[in-house]
Scaffold this motif. Structure first.
Motif, PDB file in Angstrom:
ATOM      1  N   GLU A 455       0.917  -1.376   0.062  1.00  0.00           N
ATOM      2  CA  GLU A 455       0.034  -0.044  -0.085  1.00  0.00           C
ATOM      3  C   GLU A 455       0.924   1.399   0.088  1.00  0.00           C
ATOM      4  N   ALA A 456       1.974   1.214   0.620  1.00  0.00           N
ATOM      5  CA  ALA A 456       3.033   2.189   0.523  1.00  0.00           C
ATOM      6  C   ALA A 456       3.729   2.470  -0.660  1.00  0.00           C
ATOM      7  N   MET A 457       3.592   1.526  -1.732  1.00  0.00           N
ATOM      8  CA  MET A 457       4.426   1.773  -3.068  1.00  0.00           C
ATOM      9  C   MET A 457       3.758   2.666  -3.814  1.00  0.00           C
ATOM     10  N   PRO A 458       4.247   3.402  -4.709  1.00  0.00           N
ATOM     11  CA  PRO A 458       3.686   4.307  -5.670  1.00  0.00           C
ATOM     12  C   PRO A 458       2.722   3.523  -6.528  1.00  0.00           C
ATOM     13  N   SER A 459       1.626   4.339  -6.960  1.00  0.00           N
ATOM     14  CA  SER A 459       0.531   3.810  -7.593  1.00  0.00           C
ATOM     15  C   SER A 459       0.883   3.249  -9.030  1.00  0.00           C
ATOM     16  N   SER A 460       0.463   1.991  -9.307  1.00  0.00           N
ATOM     17  CA  SER A 460       0.641   1.385 -10.657  1.00  0.00           C
ATOM     18  C   SER A 460      -0.480   0.326 -10.840  1.00  0.00           C
ATOM     19  N   SER A 461      -0.656  -0.336 -12.133  1.00  0.00           N
ATOM     20  CA  SER A 461      -1.340  -1.234 -12.180  1.00  0.00           C
ATOM     21  C   SER A 461      -1.133  -2.494 -11.384  1.00  0.00           C
ATOM     22  N   LEU A 462       0.039  -2.894 -11.621  1.00  0.00           N
ATOM     23  CA  LEU A 462       0.292  -4.141 -10.785  1.00  0.00           C
ATOM     24  C   LEU A 462       0.315  -4.096  -9.402  1.00  0.00           C
ATOM     25  N   ARG A 463       0.414  -2.803  -8.629  1.00  0.00           N
ATOM     26  CA  ARG A 463       0.071  -2.540  -7.240  1.00  0.00           C
ATOM     27  C   ARG A 463      -1.388  -2.652  -7.154  1.00  0.00           C
ATOM     28  N   SER A 464      -2.106  -2.146  -7.892  1.00  0.00           N
ATOM     29  CA  SER A 464      -3.673  -2.347  -7.865  1.00  0.00           C
ATOM     30  C   SER A 464      -3.875  -3.665  -7.962  1.00  0.00           C
ATOM     31  N   SER A 465      -3.428  -4.298  -8.855  1.00  0.00           N
ATOM     32  CA  SER A 465      -3.943  -5.808  -9.195  1.00  0.00           C
ATOM     33  C   SER A 465      -3.600  -6.671  -7.906  1.00  0.00           C
ATOM     34  N   VAL A 466      -2.288  -6.309  -7.173  1.00  0.00           N
ATOM     35  CA  VAL A 466      -1.820  -7.298  -6.269  1.00  0.00           C
ATOM     36  C   VAL A 466      -2.838  -7.088  -5.094  1.00  0.00           C
ATOM     37  N   LEU A 467      -3.106  -5.792  -4.813  1.00  0.00           N
ATOM     38  CA  LEU A 467      -4.087  -5.532  -3.761  1.00  0.00           C
ATOM     39  C   LEU A 467      -5.475  -6.313  -4.137  1.00  0.00           C
ATOM     40  N   GLY A 468      -6.002  -5.925  -5.140  1.00  0.00           N
ATOM     41  CA  GLY A 468      -7.068  -6.497  -5.505  1.00  0.00           C
ATOM     42  C   GLY A 468      -7.107  -8.059  -5.362  1.00  0.00           C
ATOM     43  N   TYR A 469      -6.233  -8.611  -5.775  1.00  0.00           N
ATOM     44  CA  TYR A 469      -5.994 -10.018  -5.677  1.00  0.00           C
ATOM     45  C   TYR A 469      -6.183 -10.629  -4.087  1.00  0.00           C
ATOM     46  N   LEU A 470      -5.503  -9.810  -3.383  1.00  0.00           N
ATOM     47  CA  LEU A 470      -5.332  -9.870  -1.956  1.00  0.00           C
ATOM     48  C   LEU A 470      -6.834  -9.639  -1.386  1.00  0.00           C
ATOM     49  N   SER A 471      -7.322  -8.620  -1.753  1.00  0.00           N
ATOM     50  CA  SER A 471      -8.797  -8.297  -1.231  1.00  0.00           C
ATOM     51  C   SER A 471      -9.609  -9.529  -1.571  1.00  0.00           C
ATOM     52  N   THR A 472      -9.615 -10.057  -2.964  1.00  0.00           N
ATOM     53  CA  THR A 472     -10.543 -11.356  -3.270  1.00  0.00           C
ATOM     54  C   THR A 472     -10.423 -12.494  -2.388  1.00  0.00           C
ATOM     55  N   VAL A 473      -9.043 -13.034  -2.101  1.00  0.00           N
ATOM     56  CA  VAL A 473      -9.035 -14.103  -1.464  1.00  0.00           C
ATOM     57  C   VAL A 473      -9.144 -13.819   0.149  1.00  0.00           C
ATOM     58  N   SER A 474      -9.279 -12.646   0.711  1.00  0.00           N
ATOM     59  CA  SER A 474      -9.614 -12.221   1.863  1.00  0.00           C
ATOM     60  C   SER A 474     -11.097 -11.986   2.026  1.00  0.00           C
ATOM     61  N   GLY A 475     -11.683 -12.114   0.868  1.00  0.00           N
ATOM     62  CA  GLY A 475     -13.350 -11.941   1.260  1.00  0.00           C
ATOM     63  C   GLY A 475     -13.804 -10.484   1.366  1.00  0.00           C
ATOM     64  N   GLN A 476     -12.839  -9.549   0.781  1.00  0.00           N
ATOM     65  CA  GLN A 476     -13.139  -8.154   0.882  1.00  0.00           C
ATOM     66  C   GLN A 476     -13.695  -7.622  -0.613  1.00  0.00           C
ATOM     67  N   SER A 477     -14.967  -8.060  -0.983  1.00  0.00           N
ATOM     68  CA  SER A 477     -15.502  -7.910  -2.236  1.00  0.00           C
ATOM     69  C   SER A 477     -15.483  -6.732  -2.682  1.00  0.00           C
ATOM     70  N   ARG A 478     -15.876  -5.441  -1.979  1.00  0.00           N
ATOM     71  CA  ARG A 478     -15.989  -3.944  -2.345  1.00  0.00           C
ATOM     72  C   ARG A 478     -14.432  -3.661  -2.620  1.00  0.00           C
ATOM     73  N   SER A 479     -13.570  -3.834  -1.682  1.00  0.00           N
ATOM     74  CA  SER A 479     -12.351  -3.303  -1.903  1.00  0.00           C
ATOM     75  C   SER A 479     -11.557  -4.006  -3.162  1.00  0.00           C
ATOM     76  N   ALA A 480     -11.985  -5.368  -3.272  1.00  0.00           N
ATOM     77  CA  ALA A 480     -11.290  -6.205  -4.541  1.00  0.00           C
ATOM     78  C   ALA A 480     -11.685  -5.382  -5.885  1.00  0.00           C
ATOM     79  N   ARG A 481     -12.897  -5.355  -5.902  1.00  0.00           N
ATOM     80  CA  ARG A 481     -13.590  -4.558  -7.061  1.00  0.00           C
ATOM     81  C   ARG A 481     -12.931  -3.247  -7.438  1.00  0.00           C
ATOM     82  N   HIS A 482     -12.751  -2.377  -6.143  1.00  0.00           N
ATOM     83  CA  HIS A 482     -12.200  -1.063  -6.324  1.00  0.00           C
ATOM     84  C   HIS A 482     -10.811  -1.283  -7.005  1.00  0.00           C
ATOM     85  N   HIS A 483      -9.929  -2.121  -6.216  1.00  0.00           N
ATOM     86  CA  HIS A 483      -8.441  -2.109  -6.729  1.00  0.00           C
ATOM     87  C   HIS A 483      -8.364  -2.867  -8.101  1.00  0.00           C
TER      88      HIS A 483
END
Length: 655
Positions: A455-483
């Motif tokens: 989360e502290a890294m500069p914004s990028s497509s890969l960063r958002s993709s990784v955060l979305g991936y983590l949110s998906t497997v953690s059951g955080q649907s809204r956060s996953a879709r946003h990322h």
């Protein structure tokens, strides 16, 4: 020693995690003895398996709840095994000579275990014990319990064998605990007797992850996650004693986050320290080499890494390690290996080795181990600082392993590459891909420890993709879709179609987690259109695409999709993803036999796959799917799941 049961004594708590079945078997053996059938039970398991705990729990139950039960107990001891009647005197709870007046016209021995015993003396003691048991059993069943029978003195063993062969129609239960590694050292008479078909053999199996979770909760009030519990099982081989030691010694916060490894318990550290202090230099060098190579290891590798002069020197050290109970040499049809007898020994020895010695051993190991992943791991361990060339080799290895879907290897290589990298941008890129691969390997706990850094890294497509991936497997649907939406907006399908396909594939997973058929199929088609057939993102999208078709009511299309995907998937971890998806489709269609075959085919058969079936990207969404009752009802039909459970003993936990 003998104890009668007070009439007003109540039964104690007998809750031993993972041992209910064994205790039930012992209860049944006691019931048969109560009906007049002499029985013998051997409770076996390696050191740390909880033999004594189970025995004491059962004996306490006998004393407290089994009215009329008499208990005669003894504990074998390695030192006391040199003294005749050491065990017998414990059973009789008195000086060894109870009624031996004039038995051989010799002077009365002292009332202590004696160094030798003549045949007439042994016969006299056997007759005394037989009479004693026959008298006691007239008032109720008798349990004769010997803990660590492999350490019982030979005279007491002979007396017991004599008595056991002659007791008929008596209410007596003989109960022994045995470490199987000492079976060869049992006196022949006892070994033959305990090997008879009438003797009930009860082996204490290792605890599984769910057992460990219940144990941590009941004994220490700790709520372990599945990753922590599985890590404890791997480290301790599921043995209760080291599990309890580590749960007691480690800070509670240890178990709430990812841990790469666990240390040896204080008991094991002390034991190893004593062994190494008394060991010859050869044994120390062999033990340290084995600790660095990993247990088990081959003789040739140990010789080369330890630096010993030749095979004879290694064998001599193995002999010493075998006598000390530290090392075990195993020979089978295709190889011979050396391993540590007890879990935690490798960690204790590695920690006690000097840092310079460790670095030297890792450098030697890197030159002799056959697998590329192991060679790179040893080189990383031997690196004292940043190393751009080694980091580049690790990145190249990760790319090749990624093509096979071996995400655990990818994760480990990229984390190491990031550690050896000084350039900030390259470091962040490698770290992001390492976190991404950790999720792909099913190592969610490890990935989550890096959430703040990502989360502290500069914004990028890969960063958002990784955060979305983590949110998906953690059951955080809204956060996953946003990322994921942010990742798609910042991606460029024309310039970098592979990165865009990866984001699309994450949307497929997000659709699976919410059981959204259109989301699975539409994004699956997008991902597949951007990639070549057989590439990781293509295969992993196909693995879920069929389920998306089924979710849209198109069962025949779904079956056809999996058939096509299976035809062009390689024989590697990627194909296992296809097989897993097809198996869940078959289960949902109530084709239980086909589902079972699919699940078995999707389970890796060897270490080369780099991950387990629960560590695929398809598996990563288990928590998300199971968190929603309606989704579970759609994906896991009760009738099919019940039939599958009846066939396998458990329903595979895939999603």
């Amino acid at each position: 020693m003998q104890r009668a049961v007070p009439d007003d004594e109540t039964a104690p708590d007998r809750s031993l995690v993972g041992r209910a079945g064994v205790l039930a078997e012992l209860d049944e053996a006691l019931r048969r003895a109560r009906r007049g059938t002499v029985g013998t039970v051997v409770l076996s398991g390696p050191s740390g398996a909880g033999r004594t705990a189970v025995l004491e729990s059962f004996l306490e139950h006998c004393r407290g709840a089994g009215r009329g039960v008499r208990v005669l107990s003894a504990v074998g001891d390695a030192w006391e095994s040199q003294l005749a009647l050491a065990g017998y005197s414990q059973l009789m709870d008195t000086a060894p000579l109870r009624s031996a007046k004039g038995y051989d016209a010799a002077p009365m021995p002292s009332a202590m275990p004696v160094p030798e015993l003549s045949v007439p003396q042994a016969a006299n003691y056997a007759a005394t014990l037989t009479t004693h048991l026959e008298t006691l059993q007239l008032r109720g069943p008798v349990v004769v319990a010997v803990d660590d029978v492999h350490h019982l003195d030979e005279a007491s063993v002979r007396i017991l064998v004599f008595v056991m062969r002659r007791l008929k129609s008596s209410k007596v239960l003989f109960l022994f605990t045995l470490d199987p590694s000492y079976s060869h050292a049992l006196p022949p008479g006892l070994r033959d007797l305990l090997g008879q078909y009438r003797v009930r053999q009860l082996r204490l199996d290792p605890l599984d992850a769910e057992d460990v979770r219940r144990l941590a909760r009941s004994r220490f009030g700790l709520d372990l996650g599945d990753t922590a519990a599985q890590g404890l099982v791997r480290h301790t081989r599921g043995l209760p004693r080291p599990i309890l030691e580590l749960l007691q010694e480690m800070p509670p916060e240890t178990w709430q986050s990812w841990f790469p490894s666990l240390p040896a318990s204080a008991r094991m550290q002390s034991r190893v320290r004593g062994l190494m202090a008394d060991a010859t230099p050869g044994l120390v060098e062999v033990a340290e080499a084995l600790a660095v190579l990993g247990s088990p290891a081959g003789l040739a590798e140990i010789q080369q890494v330890s630096g010993l002069s030749g095979p004879e020197a290694v064998i001599e050290a193995l002999d010493e390690g075998h006598r000390a109970g530290l090392l075990r040499w195993t020979v089978d049809h295709d190889c011979s290996t050396v391993s540590f007898v007890e879990p935690g020994a490798a960690e204790a020895i590695y920690e006690q080795a000097l840092p310079s010695r460790r670095l030297a051993l890792h450098r030697r190991a890197a030159a002799v181990v056959p697998l590329e992943a192991d060679r790179l791991a040893h080189r990383v361990a031997a690196a004292a600082g940043p190393d751009a060339d080694l980091a580049a080799e690790l990145e190249d290895f990760a790319a090749r392993q990624g093509e096979r879907g071996a995400w655990q290897d990818v994760s480990s290589a990229l984390f190491s590459a990031a550690r050896l990298t000084t350039d900030p941008q390259r470091h962040d890129h490698r770290l992001l891909r390492a976190v991404d691969a950790s999720v792909g390997a099913g190592d969610i706990a490890r990935a989550q420890t890096w959430t703040s850094a990502v989360e502290a890294m500069p914004s990028s497509s890969l960063r958002s993709s990784v955060l979305g991936y983590l949110s998906t497997v953690s059951g955080q649907s809204r956060s996953a879709r946003h990322h994921l939406e942010e990742a798609w907006r910042s991606s460029d399908a024309d310039r970098d179609p592979a990165a865009a396909a990866q984001v699309a594939q994450r949307f497929v997973l997000h659709g699976l987690a919410s059981w959204d058929g259109p989301l699975m199929t539409e994004w699956g088609e997008t991902a597949m259109s951007l990639t070549e057939a057989g590439s990781p993102a293509h295969i992993e999208s196909e693995a879920i695409y069929g389920l998306g078709l089924y979710a849209r009511g198109r069962l025949q299309d779904a079956e056809a999709a999996y058939e096509r995907a299976t035809g062009h998937a390689g024989e590697n971890a990627q194909k296992q993803r296809i097989q897993m998806g097809a198996a869940w489709l078959a289960l949902r269609a109530d084709q239980v036999e086909s589902a079972l075959v699919g699940f078995e085919a999707a389970t890796p058969s060897g270490p080369s796959s780099g991950h387990s079936c629960r560590q695929s990207r398809l598996c990563d969404t288990k928590a998300s799917l199971n968190s929603t009752a309606s989704t579970s009802a759609q994906v896991f039909p009760a009738r099919a799941s019940a039939r599958l459970a009846a066939s396998t003993g458990a329903i595979p936990k895939v999603f």
